[in-house]
Design a protein around this motif. Structure first.
Motif, PDB file in Angstrom:
ATOM      1  N   ALA A  29       0.819  -1.215   0.000  1.00  0.00           N
ATOM      2  CA  ALA A  29       0.000   0.000   0.000  1.00  0.00           C
ATOM      3  C   ALA A  29       0.854   1.268   0.000  1.00  0.00           C
ATOM      4  CB  ALA A  29      -0.931   0.004   1.204  1.00  0.00           C
ATOM      5  N   PHE A  30       2.155   1.131   0.187  1.00  0.00           N
ATOM      6  CA  PHE A  30       3.029   2.300   0.126  1.00  0.00           C
ATOM      7  C   PHE A  30       3.069   2.849  -1.300  1.00  0.00           C
ATOM      8  CE2 PHE A  30       4.034   2.206   4.335  1.00  0.00           C
ATOM      9  CZ  PHE A  30       4.924   1.242   4.788  1.00  0.00           C
ATOM     10  N   ASP A  31       2.979   4.179  -1.436  1.00  0.00           N
ATOM     11  CA  ASP A  31       2.934   4.742  -2.786  1.00  0.00           C
ATOM     12  C   ASP A  31       3.889   5.920  -2.976  1.00  0.00           C
ATOM     13  OD1 ASP A  31       0.360   7.291  -3.000  1.00  0.00           O
ATOM     14  OD2 ASP A  31       1.664   6.786  -1.311  1.00  0.00           O
ATOM     15  N   TYR A  32       4.663   6.234  -1.987  1.00  0.00           N
ATOM     16  CA  TYR A  32       5.532   7.410  -2.061  1.00  0.00           C
ATOM     17  C   TYR A  32       6.770   7.089  -1.241  1.00  0.00           C
ATOM     18  CZ  TYR A  32       7.094  12.190  -0.971  1.00  0.00           C
ATOM     19  OH  TYR A  32       7.820  13.329  -0.801  1.00  0.00           O
ATOM     20  N   PHE A  33       7.959   7.284  -1.850  1.00  0.00           N
ATOM     21  CA  PHE A  33       9.199   6.822  -1.234  1.00  0.00           C
ATOM     22  C   PHE A  33      10.228   7.952  -1.269  1.00  0.00           C
ATOM     23  CE2 PHE A  33       7.805   2.455  -1.042  1.00  0.00           C
ATOM     24  CZ  PHE A  33       6.902   2.357  -2.083  1.00  0.00           C
ATOM     25  N   PRO A  34      10.324   8.704  -0.179  1.00  0.00           N
ATOM     26  CA  PRO A  34      11.310   9.782  -0.132  1.00  0.00           C
ATOM     27  C   PRO A  34      12.590   9.361   0.592  1.00  0.00           C
ATOM     28  CG  PRO A  34       9.729  10.057   1.631  1.00  0.00           C
ATOM     29  CD  PRO A  34       9.361   8.785   0.902  1.00  0.00           C
ATOM     30  N   TRP A  35      13.628  10.116   0.347  1.00  0.00           N
ATOM     31  CA  TRP A  35      14.863  10.014   1.126  1.00  0.00           C
ATOM     32  C   TRP A  35      15.072  11.345   1.829  1.00  0.00           C
ATOM     33  CZ3 TRP A  35      18.065   5.811   1.800  1.00  0.00           C
ATOM     34  CH2 TRP A  35      17.814   4.695   0.990  1.00  0.00           C
ATOM     35  N   GLY A  43      17.285  18.928  11.904  1.00  0.00           N
ATOM     36  CA  GLY A  43      16.230  17.990  11.584  1.00  0.00           C
ATOM     37  C   GLY A  43      16.435  17.436  10.182  1.00  0.00           C
ATOM     38  N   PRO A  44      15.801  16.297   9.870  1.00  0.00           N
ATOM     39  CA  PRO A  44      15.906  15.735   8.515  1.00  0.00           C
ATOM     40  C   PRO A  44      15.281  16.678   7.492  1.00  0.00           C
ATOM     41  CG  PRO A  44      15.010  14.132  10.065  1.00  0.00           C
ATOM     42  CD  PRO A  44      15.018  15.455  10.761  1.00  0.00           C
ATOM     43  N   ALA A  45      15.823  16.657   6.276  1.00  0.00           N
ATOM     44  CA  ALA A  45      15.289  17.473   5.186  1.00  0.00           C
ATOM     45  C   ALA A  45      15.130  16.600   3.962  1.00  0.00           C
ATOM     46  CB  ALA A  45      16.219  18.647   4.896  1.00  0.00           C
ATOM     47  N   LEU A  46      14.049  16.829   3.220  1.00  0.00           N
ATOM     48  CA  LEU A  46      13.781  16.034   2.022  1.00  0.00           C
ATOM     49  C   LEU A  46      14.898  16.212   1.002  1.00  0.00           C
ATOM     50  CD1 LEU A  46      11.832  14.230   0.398  1.00  0.00           C
ATOM     51  CD2 LEU A  46      10.815  16.336  -0.494  1.00  0.00           C
ATOM     52  N   LEU A  47      15.396  15.080   0.502  1.00  0.00           N
ATOM     53  CA  LEU A  47      16.482  15.088  -0.478  1.00  0.00           C
ATOM     54  C   LEU A  47      15.941  14.800  -1.876  1.00  0.00           C
ATOM     55  CD1 LEU A  47      19.598  15.176  -0.830  1.00  0.00           C
ATOM     56  CD2 LEU A  47      19.578  12.704  -0.433  1.00  0.00           C
ATOM     57  N   ILE A  48      15.220  13.721  -2.014  1.00  0.00           N
ATOM     58  CA  ILE A  48      14.678  13.274  -3.290  1.00  0.00           C
ATOM     59  C   ILE A  48      13.578  12.262  -2.996  1.00  0.00           C
ATOM     60  CG2 ILE A  48      16.444  11.475  -3.483  1.00  0.00           C
ATOM     61  CD1 ILE A  48      16.422  11.854  -6.521  1.00  0.00           C
ATOM     62  N   ALA A  49      12.610  12.132  -3.901  1.00  0.00           N
ATOM     63  CA  ALA A  49      11.516  11.198  -3.674  1.00  0.00           C
ATOM     64  C   ALA A  49      11.073  10.589  -4.992  1.00  0.00           C
ATOM     65  CB  ALA A  49      10.338  11.891  -2.996  1.00  0.00           C
ATOM     66  N   ILE A  50      10.424   9.416  -4.906  1.00  0.00           N
ATOM     67  CA  ILE A  50       9.969   8.719  -6.103  1.00  0.00           C
ATOM     68  C   ILE A  50       8.592   8.118  -5.869  1.00  0.00           C
ATOM     69  CG2 ILE A  50      10.970   6.450  -5.544  1.00  0.00           C
ATOM     70  CD1 ILE A  50      11.925   6.333  -8.503  1.00  0.00           C
ATOM     71  N   ARG A  94       1.761   5.292   2.999  1.00  0.00           N
ATOM     72  CA  ARG A  94       0.623   4.548   2.442  1.00  0.00           C
ATOM     73  C   ARG A  94      -0.318   5.472   1.700  1.00  0.00           C
ATOM     74  NH1 ARG A  94      -1.864   0.568   6.908  1.00  0.00           N
ATOM     75  NH2 ARG A  94      -3.422   0.484   5.259  1.00  0.00           N
ATOM     76  N   TRP A  95      -0.936   4.965   0.635  1.00  0.00           N
ATOM     77  CA  TRP A  95      -1.892   5.756  -0.138  1.00  0.00           C
ATOM     78  C   TRP A  95      -3.310   5.551   0.368  1.00  0.00           C
ATOM     79  CZ3 TRP A  95      -5.992   3.357  -2.489  1.00  0.00           C
ATOM     80  CH2 TRP A  95      -5.897   1.965  -2.648  1.00  0.00           C
ATOM     81  N   ASP A  96      -3.594   4.440   0.987  1.00  0.00           N
ATOM     82  CA  ASP A  96      -4.992   4.058   1.167  1.00  0.00           C
ATOM     83  C   ASP A  96      -5.675   4.691   2.362  1.00  0.00           C
ATOM     84  OD1 ASP A  96      -4.511   0.795   2.721  1.00  0.00           O
ATOM     85  OD2 ASP A  96      -3.332   2.625   2.808  1.00  0.00           O
TER      86      ASP A  96
END
Lengths: 114, 115
Positions: A29-35, A43-50, A94-96
């Protein structure tokens, strides 16, 4: 129960090398995968996502490779620099459920030596 | 730039004390989160909120509660602090939907030591 498994726990490469960090997930059900990238004291910061409809995404020196059938994705850092030394977290959402919270991996501490 | 501000960066509290961790975001985000970060365990979700006065438990809510009285502010409460709650706590926020709803923005963290 760890829904996103990340490896290795730590990684040391020389400047110019290509560190690779791997993540595996179980929940389809996962639909989005960031690093996310985290420097000490920050704090963590968004690097790239798919999203799962593509197999690869590049942004500058950072590339995500995604294998939907194997339920795995990885981060590659081309021509790594000492300034890339940080902790990297993969994550999934998750998308659902409409729930926008991310589930994170355990993190990889990367050290790029000059 | 989005700013998520955690007012207390470093705290030392005694076992049994009530602890408040405050977080404010300036981007009018609907969703706010509290995560806990521990070495080797990554970030684990404690609670999140998708609207004022609305909250939902995350993966490790035991020993914690939250309050969201205003849209920009989300507080984490440790009713009776214990030593196993020594950790770094990260607040985060994101928009409700669309492409902008994909990016979660984090504060710089609050280091809590319970002695």
């Amino acid at each position: 129960q760890q829904q996103v498994k990340q490896s290795p726990q730590s990684l040391i490469v020389q400047k110019g090398g290509i560190p690779i960090i791997n993540c595996a997930y179980e929940n389809t059900a996962f639909d989005y995968f960031p690093w996310y990238q985290q420097f000490p004291g920050k704090g963590p910061a968004l690097l790239i996502a798919i999203r799962p409809d593509v197999s690869e995404k590049k942004e500058g020196r950072f590339t995500i490779s995604f294998n939907k059938s194997a339920k795995q994705f990885s981060l590659h850092i081309m021509d790594s620099q000492p300034g890339d030394s940080a902790t990297y977290f993969c994550a999934a959402r998750r998308w659902d459920t409409g729930r926008r919270a991310l589930t994170f991996g355990s993190g990889t501490r990367l050290q790029v030596q000059p | 730039d989005v700013k998520v501000t955690q007012s207390s960066r470093y705290l030392v509290k005694r076992t049994g004390e009530k602890v408040f961790l405050e977080c404010v975001q300036d981007m009018d985000h609907e969703n706010m989160f509290w995560y806990r970060q521990d070495p080797g365990l990554g970030l684990r979700l404690i609670y999140f909120s998708y609207d004022v006065k609305m909250k939902e438990k995350g993966d490790i809510p035991e020993g914690y509660s939250v309050s969201r009285e205003k849209k920009e502010r989300f507080s984490l409460i440790l009713e009776s602090a214990s030593t196993n709650q020594t950790s770094m706590y990260l607040c985060a926020s994101t928009a409700l939907g669309g492409l902008s709803g994909n990016t979660i923005y984090f504060g710089e963290g609050s280091w809590l030591t319970v002695v």
